[in-house]
Design an enzyme around this catalytic site. Sequence first.
Site, mmCIF file in Angstrom:
data_model
loop_
_atom_site.group_PDB
_atom_site.id
_atom_site.type_symbol
_atom_site.label_atom_id
_atom_site.label_comp_id
_atom_site.label_asym_id
_atom_site.label_seq_id
_atom_site.Cartn_x
_atom_site.Cartn_y
_atom_site.Cartn_z
ATOM 1 C CE1 TYR A 50 -4.442 0.351 -0.304
ATOM 2 C CE2 TYR A 50 -4.424 -1.611 0.999
ATOM 3 C CZ TYR A 50 -4.942 -0.685 -0.066
ATOM 4 O OH TYR A 50 -6.300 -0.809 -0.414
ATOM 5 C CD GLU A 52 -4.743 5.128 1.080
ATOM 6 O OE1 GLU A 52 -4.926 6.031 1.976
ATOM 7 O OE2 GLU A 52 -5.818 4.275 1.022
ATOM 8 C CG ASP A 199 -9.374 9.151 -24.004
ATOM 9 O OD1 ASP A 199 -8.282 8.471 -24.061
ATOM 10 O OD2 ASP A 199 -10.356 8.629 -23.465
ATOM 11 C CB THR A 225 -5.717 2.779 -21.611
ATOM 12 O OG1 THR A 225 -5.766 2.878 -23.091
ATOM 13 C CG2 THR A 225 -6.916 3.058 -21.114
ATOM 14 C CE LYS A 228 -8.535 0.991 -25.159
ATOM 15 N NZ LYS A 228 -8.378 1.805 -24.042
ATOM 16 N NE ARG A 234 -7.505 -3.696 -19.870
ATOM 17 C CZ ARG A 234 -8.540 -4.521 -20.465
ATOM 18 N NH1 ARG A 234 -8.145 -5.687 -20.976
ATOM 19 N NH2 ARG A 234 -9.883 -4.123 -20.346
#
Length: 411
Positions: A50, A52, A199, A225, A228, A234
């Site tokens: 973790y 954050e 985008d 992203t 692709k 991902r």
Amino acid sequence: MSLKTKDPQIYDLIQRERKREMETLDLIASENFASKEVMEALGSILGNKYAENYPGKRYYGGCEIVDQVEELARDRVREAFKLPLDWHVNVQPYSGSPANLEVYNALLEPGDTIMALDLLSGGHLTHGSPVNFTGKTYKFVHYGLSPKTGKLDYMEILKLADKVNPKLILCGYTAYSREIDFKKFREIADKVRAVAMADISHIAGLIAADAHPSPIPFFDVVTSTTHKTLRGPRAAIIMCKDKFATAIDKSVFPGMQGGPHINAIAAIAVTMKEAKTAGFRKYAEQVVKNCKAMAHTLQDFGFKIVSGGTDNHLMIVDLTNKNITGLDARKLLESAGIVTSQSGIPQDPRKPWDPSGVRLGSAAVTSRGMKEKEMQKIASWIAAVITDPSIAAKVKQEVKRFCKNFPAPGL
Ligand code: DSN
């Protein structure tokens, strides 16, 4: 113990999916084959941690190593996309949809006006589709494509912008096959004093390899992203001018997300290193050549391609003259081992679930080493199966044999 012995059910499903990916042709424009190295980082122990907040200022102890992972990923994004010194990078978005929401949340108030391309013409769900949170929260005004050319009509977009005075203009699409003139979008945004957002999820790999122009010199904020044409995990990234950095970072964490997925961030770093190689450049150039070759052959067989062709990794095949819907064509092609997705066409009279077209992409098959000759073969199979569905099972066997000669990276 291995997965095979501890959880044979999931192991078996993975093996079956591996076989499916190996034995079929993946023409889904948003899919690709990540390298073994990307997957190694993604499946690593970094997923245990973790962290954050951002490097140097975490809410958890033990972050000294993962801080370096995130910093390296950010630096490599800067290099891959040739970011100017006054640009900032955030590598924490879980995927493309959250990345877009995080930008809207950072720069706009609910009810503000955004201009974007509509879903059936090639926009994304998070570009204000009425069924999506974005469409319910912001006032989206959609521009379309020219009914004559199937391309963006910058004069019409300017006229609309003048009329509706958007706070943000969005370009970059999921199903648009032509080069985007980012400079023109900047001029339109300047005229109405809107934020210019791109985008680039679909074309990011082409942009990193200079096979498509980049919005970075002209725009304010860019989301993408990483899986692709970029061929990574991902996940997603946000790149923006420094003046938006604080608002965007706060919107990602704590605004919309909790702990970043450090394993995915490490995989982004690996992807960006790969994107700088000569091999990746060659791949991206070949993706475009392959897509053009497939489009030309389909046109020779009488298929209509929206906008008359392609400049990137995808095309939309308008099936209205072929007496088959997009959904039926997708199912039929799948029964022949050719995997696609249904797609709308501009001003489509049909609904998104069963629209009038299919979208075809060349990135995944290019990653398997296929070239123009193979694209012609694939287009001939598509034409043959759509003309005579009874041959689908026979073509499936041919596709399976053909695929053996093109091992997919990472499988
Ligand atoms: N669903 C993706 C695509 O197929 O284009 C975009 O997120």
